[in-house]
Write an enzyme that holds these catalytic residues in place. Structure first.
Site, PDB file in Angstrom:
ATOM      1  N   GLY A  72       8.498 -40.492  -3.777  1.00 46.08           N
ATOM      2  CA  GLY A  72       7.832 -41.496  -4.006  1.00 46.08           C
ATOM      3  C   GLY A  72       6.586 -42.011  -2.943  1.00 46.08           C
ATOM      4  N   PRO A  73       6.073 -42.955  -3.226  1.00 45.57           N
ATOM      5  CG  PRO A  73       5.377 -45.068  -3.671  1.00 45.57           C
ATOM      6  CD  PRO A  73       5.990 -43.938  -4.164  1.00 45.57           C
ATOM      7  CD  GLU A 113      -1.515  -2.114   2.143  1.00 48.37           C
ATOM      8  OE1 GLU A 113      -0.263  -2.857   1.829  1.00 48.37           O
ATOM      9  OE2 GLU A 113      -2.002  -2.696   3.174  1.00 48.37           O
ATOM     10  CB  CYS A 157      -0.771  -0.268   5.577  1.00 47.68           C
ATOM     11  SG  CYS A 157       0.705  -0.995   5.293  1.00 47.68           S
ATOM     12  NE  ARG A 206       9.519 -29.763  -8.587  1.00 48.71           N
ATOM     13  CZ  ARG A 206      10.313 -30.499  -9.578  1.00 48.71           C
ATOM     14  NH1 ARG A 206      11.444 -29.908 -10.552  1.00 48.71           N
ATOM     15  NH2 ARG A 206      10.279 -31.770  -9.713  1.00 48.71           N
ATOM     16  CG  ASP A 230      12.975 -40.527 -10.980  1.00 50.22           C
ATOM     17  OD1 ASP A 230      12.935 -41.596 -11.483  1.00 50.22           O
ATOM     18  OD2 ASP A 230      12.025 -39.968 -10.456  1.00 50.22           O
ATOM     19  CB  SER A 266       6.528 -41.455   5.904  1.00 55.15           C
ATOM     20  OG  SER A 266       7.301 -40.307   5.301  1.00 55.15           O
ATOM     21  NE  ARG A 317      14.693 -28.888 -16.014  1.00 54.29           N
ATOM     22  CZ  ARG A 317      14.457 -29.709 -15.174  1.00 54.29           C
ATOM     23  NH1 ARG A 317      14.386 -29.545 -13.845  1.00 54.29           N
ATOM     24  NH2 ARG A 317      13.970 -31.034 -15.597  1.00 54.29           N
TER      25      ARG A 317
END
Length: 391
Positions: free
Chosen positions: A316-317, A67, A99, A204, A220, A322, A227
């Site tokens: 992953g799973p 503001e 403000c 992300r 992986d 968890s 990106r």
């Protein structure tokens, strides 16, 4: 700077005009150069005679709020103008001056607010300060979009704890990836399409830390950056920090980022691999263990100590399960690809957390994304929170 064209000819539907200018204020909030946590991203516009005469966006704790930035740019033109702001002007002393008094002193005749302050101790204070002094205040314009933007701030009660978002991607029959024996190379296997992958990279960019498990790193070699969203005007232009969980520090094959975090168990303090990981750029954070694995609850606590207030769990799973079982997930983003694998990497044997934890979530949104389906599930009901911040 890209700006939406708002109608200027008379007669004008005031609600449509307000919606158009609020959309531009939200655009400003999204374009902050970096994540503003622990403060929420906020954008503001000063509009006089249908023309934007002042713009402002908050850039983070200790910097000016949106503001006063917009009002300073408007200068004398603020008198009699309309201020559009995505979050109620504060009326309390923090790192910066409140403000609401500055908004009143600027001489604006009208203030349009998307969301009230979600903090119950101050909610409505800024709007009340202005109304009591004769300023017209309209609340709730663009409310859902504004709440989505500040959801991590709201759902954690102003970051009383870190925000945790879980992302999973799976086939129609519930598999996360093909069987390891069917993989031809060490690289990510994408079940979902390019639109979903871009959406993940956008998400992300809005968190401080992205966490996967050791198995994902080995299989992986992910970069865990944003990106694909680089240069887009509606996300911060800084990448999150990448991290993986490796209880015993068994992985020494490096990572696709120069600097990264490794969450390890306390029993790995004397591991021979420690020096090599640190030399490669890994910052090792030791956590308590539970049943021979890093305790996800302590991982979140350690992340907060290190200054990370918003986390995306992408593993992953096993890692996803968890976090679900530990009741740590605030928002669950699920990408479903239109493929049937028949077999593959699925939830751990005997794990029913995917279904049981799902009963504890509320469906906020479901929409096609390219050929995929993306659903957003929140721990707290989005519509209930929306009603509270737009009263």
């Amino acid at each position: 700077m890209f700006e939406r064209d708002c109608p200027q000819k008379h007669p004008i539907n005031q609600s449509d005009l307000d919606a158009c200018f609020m959309a531009q204020a939200l655009d400003l909030a999204r374009r902050a150069a970096k994540r503003t946590w622990p403060n929420p991203p906020v954008g503001a516009l000063v509009v006089r005679g249908g023309e934007i005469v002042g713009r402002g966006a908050h850039q983070g704790a200790g910097t000016s709020h949106a503001e006063p930035l917009a009002l300073a740019e408007a200068g004398a033109l603020a008198k009699g103008a309309t201020l559009y702001v995505t979050l109620e002007p504060c009326n309390h002393q923090g790192r910066t001056a409140p403000c609401a008094p500055a908004v009143f002193e600027s001489g604006v005749a009208r203030v349009v607010v998307a969301n009230r302050d979600p903090n119950p101790t101050v909610a409505g204070g800024g709007c009340r300060h202005l109304r009591d002094r004769g300023v017209e205040v309209v609340c709730g314009v663009g409310a859902a979009e504004a709440l989505e933007l500040i959801w991590p701030f709201v759902i954690t009660d102003n970051f009383a704890r870190p925000y945790v978002e879980l992302k999973t991607a799976h086939s129609l029959d519930g598999y996360f990836a093909p069987l390891p024996s069917e993989r031809k190379e060490t690289a990510p296997v994408y079940l979902t399409g390019p639109e979903s992958r871009l959406d993940v990279h956008r998400r992300r960019r809005r968190v401080d830390l992205v966490v996967v498990g050791e198995g994902t790193v080995v299989a992986d070699r992910p970069q865990l950056d944003g990106r694909l969203a680089a240069g887009l005007p509606d996300v911060p232009q800084t990448d999150p920090v990448a991290a993986y969980v490796d209880t015993n520090l068994s992985w020494t094959g490096g990572f696709a980022r120069q600097q990264y975090v490794v969450f390890a168990g306390e029993t790995a303090r004397e591991a021979k691999s420690r020096a090599a990981i640190e030399a490669d750029g890994g910052q090792i954070v030791f956590c308590r263990e539970k049943a021979g694995r890093v305790d996800p609850r302590n991982l979140v606590q350690q992340a907060e100590t290190a200054g990370y207030l918003s986390l995306m769990v992408e593993g992953g799973p096993a890692l996803a399960g968890s976090f679900l079982q530990a009741d740590l997930v605030d928002r669950w983003i699920r990408y479903q690809a239109p493929v049937i694998l028949g077999a593959g990497v699925g939830w751990p044997a005997g794990f029913m957390g995917a279904q049981k934890s799902g009963d504890s979530f509320h469906l906020t949104a479901a929409s096609p994304l390219g050929a995929d389906l993306v659903t957003v599930h929140d721990r707290r009901k989005f519509s209930d929170v929306l009603a509270r911040v737009t009263l």
